[in-house]
Motif scaffolding. Structure first.
Motif, PDB file in Angstrom:
ATOM      1  N   ALA A 175       7.490   0.928  -4.676  1.00  0.00           N
ATOM      2  CA  ALA A 175       7.914   2.335  -4.654  1.00  0.00           C
ATOM      3  C   ALA A 175       8.500   2.741  -6.002  1.00  0.00           C
ATOM      4  N   ALA A 176       9.252   1.826  -6.634  1.00  0.00           N
ATOM      5  CA  ALA A 176       9.873   2.147  -7.919  1.00  0.00           C
ATOM      6  C   ALA A 176       8.846   2.364  -9.015  1.00  0.00           C
ATOM      7  N   ARG A 177       7.661   1.755  -8.884  1.00  0.00           N
ATOM      8  CA  ARG A 177       6.618   1.983  -9.881  1.00  0.00           C
ATOM      9  C   ARG A 177       6.062   3.400  -9.797  1.00  0.00           C
ATOM     10  N   GLY A 178       6.238   4.043  -8.645  1.00  0.00           N
ATOM     11  CA  GLY A 178       5.836   5.433  -8.503  1.00  0.00           C
ATOM     12  C   GLY A 178       4.343   5.660  -8.459  1.00  0.00           C
ATOM     13  N   GLU A 179       3.605   4.638  -8.057  1.00  0.00           N
ATOM     14  CA  GLU A 179       2.147   4.762  -8.022  1.00  0.00           C
ATOM     15  C   GLU A 179       1.656   4.786  -6.578  1.00  0.00           C
ATOM     16  N   THR A 180       0.695   5.635  -6.287  1.00  0.00           N
ATOM     17  CA  THR A 180       0.083   5.645  -4.954  1.00  0.00           C
ATOM     18  C   THR A 180      -1.182   4.804  -5.022  1.00  0.00           C
ATOM     19  N   ASP A 181      -0.982   3.511  -4.948  1.00  0.00           N
ATOM     20  CA  ASP A 181      -2.099   2.588  -5.040  1.00  0.00           C
ATOM     21  C   ASP A 181      -1.812   1.366  -4.180  1.00  0.00           C
ATOM     22  N   THR A 182      -2.664   0.361  -4.272  1.00  0.00           N
ATOM     23  CA  THR A 182      -2.520  -0.881  -3.524  1.00  0.00           C
ATOM     24  C   THR A 182      -2.385  -2.037  -4.497  1.00  0.00           C
ATOM     25  N   ARG A 183      -1.492  -2.952  -4.178  1.00  0.00           N
ATOM     26  CA  ARG A 183      -1.355  -4.193  -4.933  1.00  0.00           C
ATOM     27  C   ARG A 183      -1.376  -5.350  -3.951  1.00  0.00           C
ATOM     28  N   GLN A 184      -2.070  -6.421  -4.310  1.00  0.00           N
ATOM     29  CA  GLN A 184      -2.131  -7.592  -3.435  1.00  0.00           C
ATOM     30  C   GLN A 184      -1.920  -8.862  -4.250  1.00  0.00           C
ATOM     31  N   ILE A 232       0.854  -1.183   0.000  1.00  0.00           N
ATOM     32  CA  ILE A 232       0.000   0.000   0.000  1.00  0.00           C
ATOM     33  C   ILE A 232       0.894   1.238   0.000  1.00  0.00           C
ATOM     34  N   ALA A 233       0.633   2.156  -0.913  1.00  0.00           N
ATOM     35  CA  ALA A 233       1.352   3.433  -0.958  1.00  0.00           C
ATOM     36  C   ALA A 233       0.385   4.534  -0.535  1.00  0.00           C
ATOM     37  N   PRO A 234       0.343   4.879   0.755  1.00  0.00           N
ATOM     38  CA  PRO A 234      -0.596   5.912   1.209  1.00  0.00           C
ATOM     39  C   PRO A 234      -0.228   7.317   0.723  1.00  0.00           C
ATOM     40  N   ASP A 235       1.033   7.499   0.318  1.00  0.00           N
ATOM     41  CA  ASP A 235       1.459   8.762  -0.282  1.00  0.00           C
ATOM     42  C   ASP A 235       2.636   8.463  -1.198  1.00  0.00           C
ATOM     43  N   ASP A 236       3.196   9.494  -1.828  1.00  0.00           N
ATOM     44  CA  ASP A 236       4.228   9.258  -2.833  1.00  0.00           C
ATOM     45  C   ASP A 236       5.618   9.074  -2.254  1.00  0.00           C
ATOM     46  N   LYS A 237       5.720   8.953  -0.915  1.00  0.00           N
ATOM     47  CA  LYS A 237       7.019   8.730  -0.285  1.00  0.00           C
ATOM     48  C   LYS A 237       6.991   7.567   0.716  1.00  0.00           C
ATOM     49  N   THR A 238       5.912   6.774   0.715  1.00  0.00           N
ATOM     50  CA  THR A 238       5.757   5.708   1.705  1.00  0.00           C
ATOM     51  C   THR A 238       5.148   4.476   1.060  1.00  0.00           C
ATOM     52  N   VAL A 239       5.636   3.315   1.463  1.00  0.00           N
ATOM     53  CA  VAL A 239       5.007   2.042   1.106  1.00  0.00           C
ATOM     54  C   VAL A 239       4.912   1.186   2.369  1.00  0.00           C
ATOM     55  N   ILE A 240       3.722   0.700   2.645  1.00  0.00           N
ATOM     56  CA  ILE A 240       3.495  -0.258   3.735  1.00  0.00           C
ATOM     57  C   ILE A 240       3.248  -1.613   3.091  1.00  0.00           C
ATOM     58  N   VAL A 241       3.948  -2.633   3.576  1.00  0.00           N
ATOM     59  CA  VAL A 241       3.819  -3.960   2.975  1.00  0.00           C
ATOM     60  C   VAL A 241       3.626  -4.998   4.070  1.00  0.00           C
ATOM     61  N   GLY A 242       2.750  -5.968   3.799  1.00  0.00           N
ATOM     62  CA  GLY A 242       2.499  -7.046   4.740  1.00  0.00           C
ATOM     63  C   GLY A 242       2.596  -8.390   4.067  1.00  0.00           C
ATOM     64  N   LEU A 243       3.019  -9.395   4.843  1.00  0.00           N
ATOM     65  CA  LEU A 243       3.096 -10.784   4.387  1.00  0.00           C
ATOM     66  C   LEU A 243       2.493 -11.668   5.460  1.00  0.00           C
ATOM     67  N   GLU A 244       1.608 -12.574   5.047  1.00  0.00           N
ATOM     68  CA  GLU A 244       1.058 -13.523   6.007  1.00  0.00           C
ATOM     69  C   GLU A 244       0.836 -14.869   5.344  1.00  0.00           C
ATOM     70  N   ASP A 245       1.167 -15.923   6.106  1.00  0.00           N
ATOM     71  CA  ASP A 245       0.829 -17.295   5.755  1.00  0.00           C
ATOM     72  C   ASP A 245       0.603 -18.055   7.063  1.00  0.00           C
ATOM     73  N   ASP A 246       0.573 -19.362   7.021  1.00  0.00           N
ATOM     74  CA  ASP A 246       0.312 -20.134   8.242  1.00  0.00           C
ATOM     75  C   ASP A 246       1.349 -19.862   9.332  1.00  0.00           C
ATOM     76  N   MET A 247       2.608 -19.762   8.926  1.00  0.00           N
ATOM     77  CA  MET A 247       3.700 -19.704   9.897  1.00  0.00           C
ATOM     78  C   MET A 247       4.176 -18.301  10.217  1.00  0.00           C
ATOM     79  N   HIS A 248       3.885 -17.334   9.336  1.00  0.00           N
ATOM     80  CA  HIS A 248       4.502 -16.011   9.448  1.00  0.00           C
ATOM     81  C   HIS A 248       3.479 -14.896   9.278  1.00  0.00           C
ATOM     82  N   HIS A 249       3.751 -13.787   9.951  1.00  0.00           N
ATOM     83  CA  HIS A 249       3.055 -12.529   9.701  1.00  0.00           C
ATOM     84  C   HIS A 249       4.048 -11.412   9.984  1.00  0.00           C
ATOM     85  N   TYR A 250       4.487 -10.759   8.926  1.00  0.00           N
ATOM     86  CA  TYR A 250       5.433  -9.650   9.021  1.00  0.00           C
ATOM     87  C   TYR A 250       4.875  -8.450   8.270  1.00  0.00           C
TER      88      TYR A 250
END
Length: 267
Positions: free
Chosen positions: A117-126, A27-45
């Protein structure tokens, strides 16, 4: 006090309940930040990366669910990503620092954050990668991007792709990321290595991890990540109660990301 109030619930017998699933959200909430999450059975980071349009300027991490006691120490290691140039090449980010001194799964998430961040888009990808529970090959594995399937493999063996081309006969180890980037466009290469990771981990559904006392007993290979380095490997005790079974449904994955990152409250 009842047992379920005093001790964490131990999840067993996951295999057969559905699929091994891994969800990654950028998730890019603005043009200078990216928040990223990963989850599966064993992990959540999760990680929050800041950048100036050219390089990573800050890296913070959270580990809501980590499998082994030393894993928490890898959260601060993500600071080594500061200075990394924004790039569409995952291979370049993987070679920016010694990934053996990182949490493999947190760093995977962070690599996707750099690419986003390198794509330069303020959007969400999942990404949602799925490997239905299997006993012996052949079996299928596939990945969706924003709800649309973009790649499906028929696996000839746990670590070898049968089809389609150009993946036929390719082992999903030993330079796979670099191979993808040499052959595929950036979007295809990104989806392929995320699916590679998920397929490689899918056999963990066979293991009763909550019955393991430590990482050595689980079969974690030495010297491949932060936790399995010699100075930590023999004290890598199990964090019991951290396993989940997302086999029946992915609906509960990454649902609470906004609670950890104020930047996401209004997204």
């Amino acid at each position: 006090m009842t047992q379920h109030e005093s001790e964490p619930m131990l999840v067993r017998n996951r295999h057969g309940s559905g699929s091994f699933r891994r969800r990654l959200r950028m998730i890019a909430p603005d043009d200078k930040t990216v928040i990223v999450g990963l989850e599966d059975d064993m992990h959540h980071y999760e990680a929050a990366l800041t950048h100036d349009g050219q390089r990573i300027t800050g890296a913070d991490a959270a580990g809501p669910r980590m499998p082994w006691e030393p894993c928490a120490g890898a959260l601060d290691q993500l600071q080594l990503l500061v200075g990394c140039p924004l790039t569409r090449s995952a291979y370049e980010v993987f070679t920016w620092t010694d990934v053996r001194q990182q949490c493999t799964h947190l760093y995977d998430a962070a690599v996707l954050g750099v690419l986003h961040a390198a794509r330069g888009e303020t959007d969400t990808r999942q990404y949602d990668a799925t490997v239905p529970d299997w006993h012996e090959p052949p079996f299928d594995a596939w990945i969706e991007r924003d709800g649309v399937e973009v790649l499906r493999w028929r696996m000839a063996a746990r670590l070898e792709i049968e089809s389609p081309e150009p993946f036929s006969g390719r082992a999903i180890k030993g330079g796979f990321v670099r191979w993808c980037e040499q052959l595929l466009d950036p979007e295809e290469a990104e989806a392929a290595w995320v699916l590679q990771r998920t397929t490689w981990l899918s056999s963990a559904r066979f293991s009763e991890l909550e019955d393991c006392d430590d990482a050595i007993e689980s079969g974690l290979v030495a010297n491949v990540c932060w936790t399995s380095q010699p100075e930590r490997y023999h004290v890598a005790f199990r964090r019991r109660g951290t396993l989940r079974d997302h086999g029946p449904s992915p609906d509960g994955m990454l649902v609470d990301m906004p609670t950890r990152w104020p930047q996401l409250h209004n997204t």
